[in-house]
Design an enzyme around this catalytic site. Structure first.
Site, short mmCIF file in Angstrom:
data_model
loop_
_atom_site.label_atom_id
_atom_site.label_comp_id
_atom_site.label_asym_id
_atom_site.label_seq_id
_atom_site.Cartn_x
_atom_site.Cartn_y
_atom_site.Cartn_z
N GLY A 103 17.25 16.59 -4.00
CA GLY A 103 18.22 16.66 -3.30
C GLY A 103 19.50 16.76 -3.92
O GLY A 103 19.52 17.29 -4.89
N ARG A 112 17.87 3.78 -4.61
CA ARG A 112 16.83 3.10 -4.76
C ARG A 112 17.21 1.86 -5.34
O ARG A 112 18.27 1.84 -6.24
CB ARG A 112 15.47 3.76 -5.52
N TYR A 129 -0.15 6.34 3.17
CA TYR A 129 0.14 5.30 2.62
C TYR A 129 0.89 4.10 3.39
O TYR A 129 0.64 3.11 3.57
CB TYR A 129 1.13 5.49 1.34
N ASP A 130 2.03 4.62 4.09
CA ASP A 130 2.74 3.61 4.96
C ASP A 130 2.25 3.05 6.01
O ASP A 130 2.01 1.84 6.29
CB ASP A 130 3.93 4.59 5.66
N GLN A 157 20.53 9.91 -2.73
CA GLN A 157 19.66 8.70 -2.20
C GLN A 157 19.35 7.78 -3.12
O GLN A 157 19.46 7.83 -4.39
CB GLN A 157 18.33 9.48 -1.78
N LYS A 211 -0.73 0.63 4.90
CA LYS A 211 -0.04 -0.82 4.43
C LYS A 211 0.42 -1.50 5.76
O LYS A 211 0.29 -2.87 5.70
CB LYS A 211 1.24 -0.67 3.47
P1 NAD Z 1 -1.43 1.86 -9.61
O1 NAD Z 1 -1.95 3.28 -9.18
O2 NAD Z 1 -1.05 1.79 -10.97
O3 NAD Z 1 -2.25 0.66 -9.45
C1 NAD Z 1 -3.38 0.65 -8.22
C2 NAD Z 1 -4.70 0.33 -8.88
O4 NAD Z 1 -5.53 0.21 -7.74
C3 NAD Z 1 -5.16 1.22 -9.66
O5 NAD Z 1 -5.52 0.53 -11.05
C4 NAD Z 1 -6.48 1.86 -8.99
O6 NAD Z 1 -7.58 2.62 -9.75
C5 NAD Z 1 -6.83 0.83 -8.07
N1 NAD Z 1 -7.47 1.13 -6.83
C6 NAD Z 1 -7.06 2.18 -6.12
N2 NAD Z 1 -8.03 2.33 -4.95
C7 NAD Z 1 -9.14 1.54 -5.28
C8 NAD Z 1 -10.43 1.19 -4.57
N3 NAD Z 1 -10.52 1.72 -3.63
N4 NAD Z 1 -11.04 0.26 -5.22
C9 NAD Z 1 -10.63 -0.28 -6.30
N5 NAD Z 1 -9.65 -0.05 -7.01
C10 NAD Z 1 -8.60 0.87 -6.46
O7 NAD Z 1 -0.07 1.39 -8.81
P2 NAD Z 1 0.76 0.10 -9.00
O8 NAD Z 1 2.24 0.52 -8.63
O9 NAD Z 1 0.47 -0.83 -9.76
O10 NAD Z 1 0.67 -0.46 -7.27
C11 NAD Z 1 -0.32 -1.82 -7.34
C12 NAD Z 1 -0.07 -2.13 -5.82
O11 NAD Z 1 1.16 -2.42 -5.49
C13 NAD Z 1 -0.32 -1.34 -4.84
O12 NAD Z 1 -1.16 -1.69 -3.72
C14 NAD Z 1 1.07 -0.58 -4.14
O13 NAD Z 1 0.92 -0.39 -2.97
C15 NAD Z 1 1.83 -2.04 -4.43
N6 NAD Z 1 3.21 -1.64 -4.77
C16 NAD Z 1 3.47 -0.99 -5.74
C17 NAD Z 1 4.98 -0.78 -5.96
C18 NAD Z 1 5.50 -0.12 -7.36
O14 NAD Z 1 6.87 -0.06 -7.28
N7 NAD Z 1 4.75 -0.15 -8.40
C19 NAD Z 1 6.02 -0.92 -4.85
C20 NAD Z 1 5.48 -1.40 -3.74
C21 NAD Z 1 4.20 -1.65 -3.60
#
Ligand code: NAD
Length: 319
Positions: free
Chosen positions: A209, A215, A149-150, A213, A153
């Site tokens: 833990g 958040r 993931y990290d 920690q 991104k």
């Molecule tokens: P989520 O899992 O609810 O939403 C992600 C969506 O992307 C899902 O609907 C999933 O079906 C879709 N998806 C994944 N891979 C796909 C692909 N290959 N093609 C089409 N659709 C795809 O997660 P979220 O919490 O809503 O996160 C949304 C975005 O925000 C992500 O990119 C995540 O990295 C970023 N984000 C979220 C948070 C948080 O706290 N929720 C924090 C940091 C970053």
């Protein structure tokens, strides 16, 4: 309708569905692209009949999208986002960040649209600097369990920046910190839904833990407002969007027990590998450039989220 549309990849997920709603509320037509791998069509069921909303069930890593009509904004959110999900979908997560971001950037470039990458506080890893300003480069284990993931991104950020720097694309990177609210999945492994589910069921709240920690969590309405403010600006980012109130996991668990009136106790579990010890955004940039700051207080936001989960719980029991 000739108003340029906004494309929201990952629009059927937690954050994406709130973003689609906010865009429609300001009369921007929305094309939601999602393969539902971690999303849920129930999140957008109420939008399907709305004028200006289209849902395309598509994988962003498949052959590039080419929706008809003018597009003004492309938000790239498609990616597994919770540790439970990206450990189950490691290659898919890397591909959504790499090929998916490339396809979304090319689409934005073809349409002359502004592109917004949903990046994450995870790019800071287990931070050696606290709170984290955008200028901090991070402390990430490139092969650890969170790396799929990290690093996806971090690559997505590098790609976005290359399109901006070398090809003149209009891009922005938003680094989203932990966000919570209605439509999170009860079993996605993130702290807020896990604690709420456990508190409502009267089972022990599992704190990893010793719970020290930290958040800092942000309500989804505030996060979406921040993402839109960045999209409306000309700033390329990266820009932190997140809650300034830092709480320990133990304090959060205790607060959720109190707000739900639960009799649950706390149970301590082993801390996962590479779990960051602290995480809090420095949001000075968003405050000064966008005039953004969170408006929803922690207790109010948690109360509303608990009410949503409690409603679903009732529905599930009566089904
Ligand atoms: P989520 O899992 O609810 O939403 C992600 C969506 O992307 C899902 O609907 C999933 O079906 C879709 N998806 C994944 N891979 C796909 C692909 N290959 N093609 C089409 N659709 C795809 O997660 P979220 O919490 O809503 O996160 C949304 C975005 O925000 C992500 O990119 C995540 O990295 C970023 N984000 C979220 C948070 C948080 O706290 N929720 C924090 C940091 C970053």
């Amino acid at each position: 309708m000739n108003t340029p549309a906004a494309i929201v990849t990952g629009g059927a997920g937690f954050l994406g569905s709130h973003l689609c709603e906010a865009l429609l509320a300001r009369e921007t037509p929305v094309v939601c692209v999602d393969n539902l791998v971690t999303g849920d069509d129930a999140n957008i069921a109420h939008l399907l009949e709305r004028p200006g909303f289209r849902f395309l069930r598509r994988d962003v890593t498949s052959p590039p999208l080419d929706p008809r009509g003018p597009v003004g904004l492309v938000f790239h959110l498609a990616s597994a986002a919770s540790p439970v999900d990206y450990r189950r979908l490691p290659i898919e997560t890397l591909r959504a960040g790499s090929e998916g971001t490339l396809h979304a950037l090319r689409l934005a470039e073809r349409k002359g649209a502004r592109f917004v990458l949903a990046s994450t506080s995870e790019v800071y890893g287990d931070p050696a600097r606290h709170p984290q300003p955008e200028s901090y480069w991070g402390n990430v284990n490139p092969i650890g369990p969170r790396s799929v993931y990290d690093e996806a991104k971090r690559y997505a950020e590098a790609l976005t920046e290359a399109f901006r720097r070398d090809r003149g694309a209009r891009t922005a990177i938003v680094r989203i910190f932990n966000t919570y609210g209605p439509r999170m999945r009860a079993r996605d492994g993130r702290a807020v839904p896990t604690f709420i589910r456990q508190a409502l069921a009267g089972t022990p709240l599992t704190v990893t833990g010793d719970g020290t920690q930290t958040r800092s969590i942000c309500h989804v309405d505030d996060t979406v407002r921040g993402i839109l403010a960045l999209a409306d600006s000309a700033h390329p980012g990266p820009m932190n969007i997140g809650g300034p109130e830092e709480t320990t996991m133990l304090e959060l668990a205790e607060l959720i027990i109190q707000l739900t009136g639960s009799r649950s106790r706390i149970r301590f579990l082993e801390r996962p590998e590479d779990d960051p010890a602290v995480r809090r955004p420095d949001t000075a940039l968003a405050r000064s450039l966008l005039g953004w700051e969170p408006r929803v207080g922690l207790e109010d936001g948690l109360r509303a989220t608990i009410a949503w989960f409690a409603g679903r719980d009732r529905l599930a029991r009566s089904a």
